[in-house]
Design a protein around this motif. Structure first.
Motif, PDB file in Angstrom:
ATOM      1  N   LEU A   1     -24.201 -24.702  -2.189  1.00 57.45           N
ATOM      2  CA  LEU A   1     -25.321 -25.314  -1.483  1.00 57.45           C
ATOM      3  C   LEU A   1     -24.867 -26.541  -0.696  1.00 57.45           C
TER       4      LEU A   1
ATOM      5  N   SER B   1     -32.481 -30.165  -4.028  1.00 55.00           N
ATOM      6  CA  SER B   1     -32.390 -28.754  -3.647  1.00 55.00           C
ATOM      7  C   SER B   1     -33.315 -27.908  -4.498  1.00 55.00           C
TER       8      SER B   1
ATOM      9  N   THR C   1     -33.718 -23.566  -5.267  1.00 55.90           N
ATOM     10  CA  THR C   1     -33.147 -22.240  -5.060  1.00 55.90           C
ATOM     11  C   THR C   1     -33.948 -21.223  -5.862  1.00 55.90           C
TER      12      THR C   1
ATOM     13  N   ASP D   1     -30.580 -15.128  -2.537  1.00 57.05           N
ATOM     14  CA  ASP D   1     -30.798 -16.567  -2.688  1.00 57.05           C
ATOM     15  C   ASP D   1     -31.662 -17.062  -1.534  1.00 57.05           C
TER      16      ASP D   1
ATOM     17  N   SER E   1     -32.851 -20.837  -0.417  1.00 52.37           N
ATOM     18  CA  SER E   1     -32.588 -22.208  -0.836  1.00 52.37           C
ATOM     19  C   SER E   1     -32.938 -23.203   0.255  1.00 52.37           C
TER      20      SER E   1
END
Length: 370
Positions: free
Chosen positions: A91, A318, A320, A335, A337
């Motif tokens: 990320l 973050s 996700t 994913d 995110s």
């Protein structure tokens, strides 16, 4: 080759649980060399993202894993060898020309990223020598080991693979690990790291892990960030598992010391926390999520300040979401995110000019584990 006995349990690679290797694992009788077990993973991914940084792309496709794992798990002398190609999607960091499969093998841990000999005098003690997975942090190095395709912002502060020696001891519900190693893959053996894990009950587990550099290491590469490798890191985690639910929460603190001789003129720290969750809705479908926050300190006004994130003193959060579908050896997962950064310094965040503060990503990965 033939399937091994169903009671055989492979302890590595470490698997979070949304993906799993064949049960029972495949085995080969090597005569006087004992029984060897083999498994592996072959997968590819596609990625689209907003605000790609310079030298990255808005969309791409890549081989994410082409690995074979061979190991021996009985007798006094045992071994583990993980061979092949891998990407290391993370990320909030550049993917293309850095962590994609064509670059990751050469810039990180080579085509034999983890390999060690294990000496096991009894079932309570073992000694490992070689290229070892770190004992620090609840997220693992390779994407097939984790709930999500990408590793998180906190994972990026931790060591991943270290060369060294590690002693393990099991004392009832407590497992202890102590390692002398090269930290962030520096090839300088001046790190000591360790962990203590208390399995309170089948549903509850607490772990404390820490490591630090007891010297100075004049190495700075993609795999060896100089600031983190010349500092220390501590992680405290709690895991709850019951039925189809696995929930891990953890706190992390990292300290980067000042070493003027290494062009590290100021101290800095990174601290944060995360929650990882996975729920198996059925034997074929699971839904995972991750939420995390990380903040850094540092002298923002100093032109030579130590940068641990998106500029000295920056912070980020973050989210996700990862749905996973499995059918026998096949799997597909995605994913979704978002990374949002704040207090960034000019040119250190997202976008071609490094000044965008958010990045959205969508990844789709499919393949086989066998």
């Amino acid at each position: 080759s033939s399937p091994a006995a169903a009671s055989v349990e492979l302890q590595v690679p470490l698997m979070a649980g949304s993906l799993a290797f064949a049960t029972p694992p495949y085995s080969v009788d090597m005569g006087p060399l004992g029984t060897w077990y083999a498994d592996g993973v072959l997968s590819g991914l596609g990625l689209v993202q907003s605000s790609p940084v310079r030298n990255d792309r808005a969309g791409l496709a890549d081989l994410s894993n082409g690995q074979v794992i061979v190991q021996k798990i009985d007798g006094f002398v045992q071994f583990y060898a993980q061979l092949g190609a891998y990407a290391l999607p993370q990320l909030g960091t550049q993917y293309g020309h850095l962590t994609d499969v064509s670059d990751a093998v050469g810039k990180y841990f080579g085509a034999l990223p983890q390999a060690f000999v294990r000496l096991v005098p009894d079932d309570r003690f073992s000694l490992l020598v070689g290229k070892l997975p770190t004992v620090i942090g609840p997220e693992y190095t390779f994407d097939f080991e984790n709930f999500s395709i990408e590793r998180g912002l906190l994972w990026d502060q931790e060591p991943a693979v270290s060369r060294g020696v590690q002693a393990n001891a099991t004392l009832g519900p407590v497992t202890l690990n102590l390692s002398w190693n090269d930290g962030y893959y520096s090839n300088r053996f001046n790190w000591v790291s360790g962990a203590a894990t208390w399995t309170i009950s089948p549903a509850h587990k607490v772990a404390f892990a820490a490591g630090g550099n007891f010297g100075q290491t004049p190495v700075s590469t993609t795999a060896t960030p100089a600031a983190q490798n010349n500092g220390s890191i501590t992680v405290l985690s709690y895991t709850y598992s019951h039925g189809g639910l696995t929930l891990t929460s953890y706190l992390q603190y990292g300290h980067a010391a000042a070493h003027p001789s290494l062009d590290l003129f100021h101290t800095a720290s990174a601290y944060g926390g995360a929650v990882l969750a996975n729920y198996a809705l059925s034997k074929d479908f699971a839904l995972a999520g991750r939420a995390e926050y990380i903040a850094t300190s540092g002298r923002r006004s100093a032109p030579d300040a130590t940068n641990l994130l998106y500029g000295a003193g920056s912070d980020a959060a973050s989210l996700t979401l990862t749905p996973t579908y499995t059918y026998r050896h096949l799997f597909a997962r995605a994913d979704l995110s978002l990374v949002a950064a704040d207090r960034t310094q000019a040119g250190q965040a997202f976008g071609r000019d490094g000044n965008a503060r958010t990045q959205l990503r969508a990844l789709l990965e499919t393949g086989i584990v066998y």
